[in-house]
Design a protein around this motif. Structure first.
Motif, PDB file in Angstrom:
ATOM      1  N   ILE A   1       0.829  -1.871   0.098  1.00 42.90           N
ATOM      2  CA  ILE A   1      -0.586  -0.080  -0.079  1.00 42.90           C
ATOM      3  C   ILE A   1       1.016   1.216   0.206  1.00 42.90           C
ATOM      4  CG2 ILE A   1      -1.781   1.166   1.093  1.00 42.90           C
ATOM      5  CD1 ILE A   1      -2.393  -1.428   2.249  1.00 42.90           C
ATOM      6  N   ASN A   2       1.905   1.032   0.810  1.00 43.41           N
ATOM      7  CA  ASN A   2       2.501   2.426   0.986  1.00 43.41           C
ATOM      8  C   ASN A   2       3.960   1.933   0.807  1.00 43.41           C
ATOM      9  OD1 ASN A   2       3.903   4.196   1.115  1.00 43.41           O
ATOM     10  ND2 ASN A   2       2.676   5.070   2.928  1.00 43.41           N
ATOM     11  N   PRO A   3       4.705   1.805  -0.205  1.00 45.79           N
ATOM     12  CA  PRO A   3       6.639   1.239  -0.330  1.00 45.79           C
ATOM     13  C   PRO A   3       7.344   2.332   0.014  1.00 45.79           C
ATOM     14  CG  PRO A   3       4.978   1.393  -2.981  1.00 45.79           C
ATOM     15  CD  PRO A   3       4.481   1.917  -1.562  1.00 45.79           C
ATOM     16  N   LEU A   4       6.927   3.229   0.605  1.00 45.33           N
ATOM     17  CA  LEU A   4       8.319   4.138   1.469  1.00 45.33           C
ATOM     18  C   LEU A   4       7.918   3.778   3.020  1.00 45.33           C
ATOM     19  CD1 LEU A   4       6.798   7.326  -0.077  1.00 45.33           C
ATOM     20  CD2 LEU A   4       8.215   5.792  -0.872  1.00 45.33           C
ATOM     21  N   ILE A   5       7.450   3.652   3.690  1.00 41.91           N
ATOM     22  CA  ILE A   5       7.396   2.782   5.875  1.00 41.91           C
ATOM     23  C   ILE A   5       8.690   1.758   5.463  1.00 41.91           C
ATOM     24  CG2 ILE A   5       5.869   2.010   7.060  1.00 41.91           C
ATOM     25  CD1 ILE A   5       3.943   2.886   6.287  1.00 41.91           C
ATOM     26  N   GLU A   6       9.497   2.153   6.655  1.00 36.50           N
ATOM     27  CA  GLU A   6      10.146   0.954   6.941  1.00 36.50           C
ATOM     28  C   GLU A   6       9.571  -0.014   7.831  1.00 36.50           C
ATOM     29  OE1 GLU A   6      12.699  -1.399   7.027  1.00 36.50           O
ATOM     30  OE2 GLU A   6      13.667   0.115   5.718  1.00 36.50           O
ATOM     31  N   THR A   7       9.109  -0.995   7.297  1.00 39.13           N
ATOM     32  CA  THR A   7       8.373  -1.725   8.653  1.00 39.13           C
ATOM     33  C   THR A   7       8.104  -2.257   9.334  1.00 39.13           C
ATOM     34  OG1 THR A   7       8.283  -3.479   7.054  1.00 39.13           O
ATOM     35  CG2 THR A   7       6.801  -2.311   6.606  1.00 39.13           C
ATOM     36  N   LYS A   8       9.636  -2.034   9.818  1.00 41.73           N
ATOM     37  CA  LYS A   8      10.781  -2.775  11.121  1.00 41.73           C
ATOM     38  C   LYS A   8      10.275  -2.393  12.036  1.00 41.73           C
ATOM     39  CE  LYS A   8      15.428  -0.655  10.100  1.00 41.73           C
ATOM     40  NZ  LYS A   8      16.089  -0.912  10.043  1.00 41.73           N
ATOM     41  N   HIS A   9      10.056  -0.921  11.902  1.00 42.46           N
ATOM     42  CA  HIS A   9       9.629  -0.217  12.950  1.00 42.46           C
ATOM     43  C   HIS A   9       7.778  -0.954  14.121  1.00 42.46           C
ATOM     44  CE1 HIS A   9      13.274   1.775  12.675  1.00 42.46           C
ATOM     45  NE2 HIS A   9      13.098   2.449  11.271  1.00 42.46           N
TER      46      HIS A   9
END
Length: 806
Positions: free
Chosen positions: A127-135
């Protein structure tokens, strides 16, 4: 310019034009708006334009949902674009507490028909490739959210209002407001004077100044708020479609796409008030000086979580003033003592809330009531303790916590303690953990010796749970002592007092001195306005007791119905009467040691009241109980309260007397199925639904709401207040959770909690009559889990009330 009109709205921001539009939409076409400069001046024009449906208050969520949905209608009616970007919003959680909050909000959204769903981190990345999901550990997606263009929305409201007959006068500052003998107003402007029935102060940043024209000190304060728009970012430009908005509670930031760049804003800890002593008249479409140092820390966190920001660079910085109320909610409604004067200000989230605010205010103006319980926004939620210093402290706290998760059991510390009873220090020394209502400190629960008197914020059972259980046990088996000083108390006096109260109350007034009665109040449409204990002290003197949070709310209602002949006076005497509630099976044994009065049931029956000596002090003692046990409320002058506490504790030592707080009181009243004001008793429900037919005497003569109540009783309630036992493990419902049957939402909980002495969670909810049959099975969504519940035929504790009347 018109010289006469039905209503004048002051202020041409998004809130003012929404009020104007809704007045015209509901049939008042002869209305005008006056704006000191141009439309959108002040805060509206520089807003980020975000629109969201999530709110901790269910009715405010409904009004925010209404706000979001009305934009398409505005476009059709006005022929103008609102710049709608309904891209949805990702709410991301970095910790378990935030995750619990999301579970609670998703559950509440079900009752409103809103489709909020959790998405996996893989889905987040899509949906949002800009987010660094590890956080992050979880994410909630709301497809209803997005953003709009602030100026376009404002002009669409304005044109749609004009199309319905309303008029707008720009560059027309209000100079003076004068009340007329008929109950209306003269609105004196730079372009002339307009005589009107109603004035609505929707002046935003200038709400304080417009209020000052009538001697009103509104509890609002501007805060500086900054957001940044980046240059074009290659990763954004390459997306090919607009990404959803994102809100990172832990990082205290919000982000959305702006063209081929990003817009990011924060609610930083280094917050700053603006123009504390008044908004300059010359201010309009200006911005404030940039102060990037304030948001450096938050931006650093945002760059870790949205790495592409590092290369974005800053295209422009928006630092502008936004208006805040002490609790962050709007301030709307009629003002006590100012006939036909309404406020619609303090709306800092204008593009999420202005539509709902406009609807509620317009209905209030036209119908005399807002159409639903909006106490969370009502100007009457603030008492006389809310001065400028208080507003400064609380708005600073609220701004800093804008994206901080506040747990249901959490008490915020700013501007406290403020109002304290004479026994405050004694109770604190005994381990009291305090909450606050209407500025008054009151005990929530007591930590035993050796236990730290601090409650850890949580959405689940907290460290207070076993101690509250012990307090409940003491009340059921021995005797408990609650402080009641914070309860709202009113003295009604004069030779017209009886007739005045008879007009307001649904129940018959006590017919003799020294008797009390349970007396609800209704709106003209028959909705439940209030719930009071009325004690007759003499034929011309009554004492009324109610919820502490409703103090100003009730005073506004009383004053608006006072006769013009000065035959009645109403005073708020909360600070003049300190009090305790002594309750439990050993109550008589304790109190009889401190008085020579006969406390037997024959001599002192339920709902009796008597002036007597308690220890060495004069007191008013009322036999009433909210726990379901034998109980007496004891009220005295402040100078006697410490003495009475000492004597009660000494006399109760041999009988197991325990100091108790509101948490125990709430558990005990749920076991009895007792409703409370603001939850079961509010204008969301009519007299028939609320089950107050026994307290509504249609044969006693005219009273406000009588005809509507008669119609409701005759027609029969379509929904009823049901009591349920909920099967829980370690997490209890707290209220506002959805009730489901066969997968379909059929209601929401008004109150809920653990019944410590019956051993199960208890919940109250208004359900369709045909579905509220005893024995019926339902489900309650509690923090993401569907918990089975059973509708009960009667309260689980002493349903006959024998113990209370013993």
């Amino acid at each position: 310019m018109k010289t006469h009109t039905r209503a004048v709205v002051i202020g041409g921001g998004v809130v003012g034009v929404s009020v104007l539009y809704h007045l015209a939409k509901l049939g008042w076409s002869d209305v005008v708006l006056v704006e000191r400069s141009e439309l959108t001046s002040g805060s509206t024009w520089h807003a980020a334009g975000g629109m969201h449906t999530i709110n901790g208050d269910t009715n405010m969520s409904y009004l925010q949902s209404y706000t979001v949905k009305i934009y398409e209608e505005l476009e059709r009616e006005s022929g103008l674009s609102c710049g709608i970007h309904r891209v949805g919003c990702l709410y991301v959680a970095a910790n378990e507490q935030c995750y619990d909050y999301f579970k609670m909000e998703r559950a509440r959204a079900r009752h409103l028909g809103l489709d909020l769903e959790f998405v996996s981190m893989d889905e987040v990345k899509k949906i949002n490739p800009l987010i660094e999901t590890k956080h992050f550990i979880s994410a909630l997606f709301d497809p209803n959210d997005g953003h709009v263009d602030p100026s376009s929305v404002t002009n669409a409201y304005a044109k749609a209002a004009r199309n319905k007959g309303a008029e707008i006068y720009r560059n027309t500052p209000v100079i003076e407001l004068k009340p007329t003998p008929s109950g209306g107003w003269l609105v004196v402007t730079s372009q002339g004077t307009i005589e009107t029935e109603v004035v609505i102060n929707a002046a935003g940043l200038w709400g304080r100044e417009v209020g000052a024209l009538v001697g009103l000190n509104l509890p609002i304060m501007p805060m500086e708020h900054m957001y940044v728009v980046t240059n074009e970012i290659p990763e954004v430009a390459a997306l090919g479609q607009e990404i959803p908005m994102s809100i990172d509670f832990d990082g205290e930031s919000y982000l959305r796409q702006e063209g081929k760049g990003l817009l990011i804003g924060t609610y930083e800890n280094a917050a700053k008030h603006w123009s504390v002593d008044g908004t300059p008249q010359s201010f309009g479409h200006e911005l404030l000086e940039n102060d990037l140092d304030r948001i450096t820390d938050a931006m650093a966190v945002a760059m870790e979580r949205y790495p592409c920001l590092v290369e974005g660079g800053i295209k422009r910085i928006i630092n502008g003033p936004m208006i805040f109320a002490p609790d962050g909610n709007p301030i709307i409604g009629p003002v006590r003592g100012l006939r036909n004067y309404f406020v619609a200000t303090g709306v800092m989230a204008g593009f999420s809330q202005a539509g709902g605010v406009g609807l509620a205010v317009a209905q209030w103006v036209i119908d005399g009531e807002p159409g639903m319980d909006v106490f969370a926004m009502d100007v009457a939620r603030f008492g006389d303790h809310v001065n400028k210093s208080y507003v400064l402290e609380k708005t600073m706290e609220n701004y800093r916590r804008r994206f901080t998760i506040t747990c249901p059991n959490e008490e915020l510390p700013a501007a406290r303690p403020l109002k304290t009873s004479p026994v405050y220090d004694k109770l604190r020394a005994e381990g009291a953990v305090f909450g606050a209502a209407n500025g008054w400190e009151y005990p929530l629960w007591f930590a035993p010796k050796g236990v730290d008197p601090v409650e850890k914020p949580s959405f689940r059972r907290s460290n207070a749970f076993p101690h509250v259980a012990a307090e409940c046990k003491a009340v059921r088996e021995q005797v408990g002592l609650f402080e009641t000083s914070s309860y709202a108390k009113f003295e009604v006096t004069g030779n017209g007092a009886s007739a005045f109260l008879d007009k307001l109350m649904t129940n018959k007034l006590p017919s003799k001195d020294g008797r009390a009665g349970l007396c609800p109040m209704l709106t003209p449409k028959g909705q439940v306005l209030g719930d009071l204990t009325v004690t007759r002290l003499s034929p011309e003197r009554y004492l009324l007791i109610g919820s502490p949070t409703a103090t100003e709310y009730y005073m506004r209602w009383f004053q608006s119905h006072l006769p013009a002949d000065d035959s009645v006076a109403v005073r708020d005497v909360t600070a003049d009467w300190m009090g305790f509630s002594l309750t439990g099976p050993k109550t008589r044994e304790v109190l009889s040691q401190l008085t020579t009065e006969d406390l037997s049931h024959a001599a002192f029956p339920f709902l009796a009241a008597r002036q007597m000596t308690v220890g060495l002090a004069k007191a008013l003692v009322i036999r009433v109980s909210f726990t379901g046990e034998l109980g007496f409320e004891i009220y005295c002058e402040p100078k006697f309260q410490r003495h009475i506490l000492d004597r009660l504790c000494a006399a109760g030592a041999a009988h197991g007397l325990r100091l108790c707080g509101v948490r125990a009181l709430n558990s005990l009243r749920l076991e009895k199925g007792y409703g409370s004001w603001g939850r079961e008793f509010s204008i969301d429900y009519n007299a028939a639904e609320a089950g107050i037919e026994k307290l509504t005497k249609l044969d006693k003569g005219e009273f406000i709401g009588r005809d509507a109540a008669a119609v409701a009783f005759k027609a029969g309630a379509k929904r009823k207040l049901a009591i349920m036992a909920v099967d829980v493990a370690e997490t209890d419902p707290i209220g506002n959770e959805p009730v489901l049957q066969n997968g379909k939402v059929i209601g929401r909980l008004t109150s809920a909690g653990y019944g410590h002495t019956v051993g199960t969670a208890i919940a109250l909810s208004y359900l369709p009559v045909e579905l509220a049959k005893p024995g019926s099975k339902v489900e309650i969504e509690v923090l993401g889990e569907m918990r089975p519940a059973t509708i009960l035929a009667e309260p689980p504790y002493d349903p006959s009330g024998a113990r209370m009347r013993a």
